[in-house]
Design an enzyme around this catalytic site. Structure first.
Site, short mmCIF file in Angstrom:
data_model
loop_
_atom_site.label_atom_id
_atom_site.label_comp_id
_atom_site.label_asym_id
_atom_site.label_seq_id
_atom_site.Cartn_x
_atom_site.Cartn_y
_atom_site.Cartn_z
N HIS B 126 0.97 -1.04 -0.49
CA HIS B 126 0.20 0.02 -0.13
C HIS B 126 0.88 1.36 -0.24
CE1 HIS B 126 -3.07 2.67 2.48
NE2 HIS B 126 -3.47 2.22 1.50
N ASP B 202 3.16 -4.36 8.07
CA ASP B 202 1.89 -4.32 7.26
C ASP B 202 1.00 -4.68 7.97
OD1 ASP B 202 -0.32 -2.83 6.77
OD2 ASP B 202 0.19 -2.34 5.25
N GLN B 205 -4.31 -5.16 6.86
CA GLN B 205 -5.18 -6.39 6.38
C GLN B 205 -5.43 -7.70 7.16
OE1 GLN B 205 -6.69 -5.66 3.87
NE2 GLN B 205 -6.69 -4.18 3.42
N LYS B 228 -10.18 -0.63 11.18
CA LYS B 228 -10.09 -1.99 9.92
C LYS B 228 -10.38 -3.10 11.07
CE LYS B 228 -7.17 -0.78 6.32
NZ LYS B 228 -7.58 0.52 4.75
N CYS B 370 -4.47 1.93 -3.56
CA CYS B 370 -3.42 2.87 -3.31
C CYS B 370 -2.62 1.91 -3.18
CB CYS B 370 -3.42 3.52 -1.47
SG CYS B 370 -4.53 4.55 -1.21
C1 LIG Z 1 -2.51 -2.97 3.31
C2 LIG Z 1 -2.63 -1.43 3.24
N1 LIG Z 1 -2.07 -0.75 4.11
C3 LIG Z 1 -2.14 0.34 4.98
C4 LIG Z 1 -2.91 0.81 4.99
C5 LIG Z 1 -3.49 2.18 5.02
O1 LIG Z 1 -3.91 1.77 6.06
P1 LIG Z 1 -4.94 3.24 6.64
O2 LIG Z 1 -5.76 4.61 6.22
O3 LIG Z 1 -5.74 3.66 8.01
O4 LIG Z 1 -3.15 4.38 7.39
C6 LIG Z 1 -4.13 0.38 4.04
C7 LIG Z 1 -5.53 0.51 4.24
O5 LIG Z 1 -6.20 0.98 3.15
C8 LIG Z 1 -3.77 -1.36 4.04
O6 LIG Z 1 -4.38 -2.09 3.19
#
Ligand SMILES: Cc1ncc(COP(=O)(O)O)c(C=O)c1O
Lengths: 157, 412
Positions: B126, B202, B205, B228, B370
């Site tokens: 992401h 990270d 998910q 999430k 993203c």
């Molecule tokens: C794998 C992953 N990393 C990071 C994020 C970013 O999360 P946040 O927008 O809550 O910071 C997301 C959210 O879409 C994600 O799916």
């Protein structure tokens, strides 16, 4: 859902399936600009040939959803062969169509202060008015237009 | 203890599922972007505001003390959920995953990385796990190396040891938010450590849908977002091993993160306060811990098997109904994938797909999710993504298929 049918009118789907003026002109001499819609990843490349104040050719490259692609296709058809001045007038009308409140489209009971949009002047572009009911999609419809404005902005004044 | 998974009952816990869109019941298939919140989370937060609210770590009056206790207790609940050994020192509350990774980059990264160093990422990250490293690399001049994926959406790990050579950090997602691929985190941690690198996961998910154990997986850092995992927005977590956090400088400066301030400088507090400048998200921490308690009463393993069942059912149904005209970008059904299904239907752009699905009440997300480097690598400009949560059922899949059918009819 009636609103969905209004959004996806046959003419829009037709331009989406068979886009007019697809491709890219050699630049230079063509004016060239790129537009992005970071929301959905749509990308558009507009190239225009301007000779003696007239848009003699225009091509649209890139990819996107049916609304952005059909809007770009209709835009190219509507400004090709027009003087830059007339094209800019069309751009202005189209952009006001996209920024208008839904109620203003019901021309019959528009109050005198609210200028009704001249839908006739837009020709088939008026088919895109259904987009106004889907605020998120307005950016799709205006992407190529803003990119054209950008390309024409490179004209020596 | 055996737990029965009663989806109909679970649905009733989520008030948002009672609403309709375009006169149809809402079918929420966007938990990958953000989950819904159960009553207990919403209630815990409003109860806190109505009865207890005060700033934490400051006052001596009763409500201030109670607020502090609730806030610090949330750290324990989050820590237990991750299998952390020292939650009181290792759980840092942030704003979201994005801020957690920016904290890591600007604190650990800025002190440990320079010219000649390398950070290894994967192409399926992401933007939250890419851009902070790119920003830092532009400043400090270290190299970013990329693990790529194969045609099914699995990481290509044959040359991982070469990529890790001389690298100081492997920062990688445990589960792709586009492909649904679940990465072999334990193996990746072992290989990073063997190469002398640290690993940051990270977990945005994975934490909500798969069990997490930072000790069993031998991790160094892990990030995730509250919104999430059935919790509120505005709160995220960075977990770090105690000794690593202790050696890191502050990220943001201000109140709450100091031991002492003089005109000529300041003395930083110990972790986690060192990394929590300013008034923290107190109600959100309480909401997050309530979300985790809710998940615990149902069981993360039960949630995982329910979501795996839904994923398999949906993948089979999509293939059966739409054949080759529908492409799923990611691995086929199986235990190596989570409940995220990115798809494209021939002749229908993802944005139009999502619009038509909305007209039957189905919430899916169109676009690049993203993850533009991944989308470029795959050569797909946009996909529609349906993602499952514990409150989804087979009926939701049927309505999804009905909507895709309508899109197919309209566009062909
Ligand atoms: C794998 C992953 N990393 C990071 C994020 C970013 O999360 P946040 O927008 O809550 O910071 C997301 C959210 O879409 C994600 O799916």
């Amino acid at each position: 859902m009636a609103e969905l049918e209004e959004l996806y009118r046959e003419i829009i789907l037709d331009h989406y399936r068979s886009p007019r003026n697809k491709g890219e002109l050699a630049s230079p001499p063509a004016l060239r600009a790129e537009g992005f819609n970071p929301l959905c990843g749509d990308e558009v490349v507009v190239t225009v040939d301007v000779n003696g104040g007239v848009i003699t050719d225009i091509k649209i490259g890139g990819q996107g959803c049916s609304i952005s692609q059909s809007s770009a296709s209709m835009m190219s058809a509507s400004v090709k062969g027009k003087s830059v001045e007339d094209a800019q007038a069309t751009i202005a009308i189209f952009k006001s169509l996209m920024s208008v409140h839904e109620a203003q489209l019901e021309v019959s009971d528009a109050s005198p202060e609210e200028q009704p949009i001249d839908l006739k002047a837009l020709g088939e572009l008026a088919a895109l008015q259904g987009v106004v009911k889907f605020p998120v999609r307005i950016k799709c419809a205006t992407l190529s237009w803003n990119t054209l404005i950008q390309a024409l902005g490179d004209l020596p004044s | 203890m055996s737990k029965t998974f009663d989806v109909a009952k679970i649905k009733k816990d989520f008030p948002l599922l009672e609403r309709t869109v375009h006169d149809r019941p809402i079918i929420y298939l966007d938990s990958g972007a953000s989950s819904l919140q159960p009553h207990v989370v919403i209630d815990a937060m409003s109860h806190y505001y109505a009865t207890t609210h005060a700033n934490v770590h400051r006052g001596v009056y009763s409500t201030a003390e109670e607020a502090t206790i609730l806030f610090e207790r949330s750290r324990q609940v989050v820590g237990a959920f991750l299998g952390a050994v020292h939650p009181a020192e290792e759980i840092v509350f942030t704003k979201n995953t994005t801020e957690s990774i920016n904290l890591l980059a600007n604190s650990w990264g800025a002190t440990n990385l320079g010219p000649g160093d390398a950070v290894v990422l994967s192409i399926m990250e992401h933007h939250a796990n890419i851009v902070p490293w790119q920003m830092l690399s532009a400043r400090l001049g270290f190299e970013i190396r990329w693990i790529t994926v194969d045609s099914e959406g699995f990481l290509i790990l044959d040359d991982l040891d070469a990529l890790l050579e001389g690298a100081k950090l492997l920062s990688i997602t445990a589960m792709s938010n586009v492909l649904g691929t679940i990465n072999p985190i334990r193996e990746l941690a072992a290989r990073a450590h063997a190469a002398g690198a640290l690993i940051h996961v990270d977990g945005a998910q994975s934490v909500p849908h798969l069990g997490t154990n930072v000790v069993a997986d031998d991790l160094d850092f892990l990030s995730f977002s509250g919104h999430k995992v059935l919790g509120p927005t505005g709160i995220g977590v960075l977990w770090g091993r105690r000794e690593l956090l202790a050696a890191m400088p502050p990220f943001l400066g201000g109140g709450g993160m100091i031991l002492d301030v003089k005109t000529d400088g300041f003395l930083a507090a110990d972790p986690p306060q060192r990394f929590e400048a300013g008034t923290p998200p107190i109600a959100e921490a309480i909401g997050l811990s309530e979300a985790i308690r809710y998940i615990d009463t149902i069981g993360i393993d039960e949630i995982r098997s329910h979501e795996l069942h839904l994923t398999t059912t949906a993948l089979d149904a999509l293939a059966g109904r739409f054949g080759d005209s529908l492409t799923v970008h990611g691995p086929g059904p199986g235990a190596h994938r989570g409940g995220v299904i990115s798809f494209t239907l021939e002749g229908v752009h993802a944005h139009d797909m999502a619009q038509i699905l909305d007209s039957v009440g189905v919430c899916v997300r169109p676009g690049h999710h993203c993850a533009k480097p991944l989308m470029r690598f795959l050569g797909v400009p946009a996909t529609a993504r349906a993602s499952f949560g514990l409150y989804n059922d087979e009926h939701d899949i049927e309505v999804l298929l009905e909507g895709i059918d309508q899109a197919a009819k309209l566009f062909t």
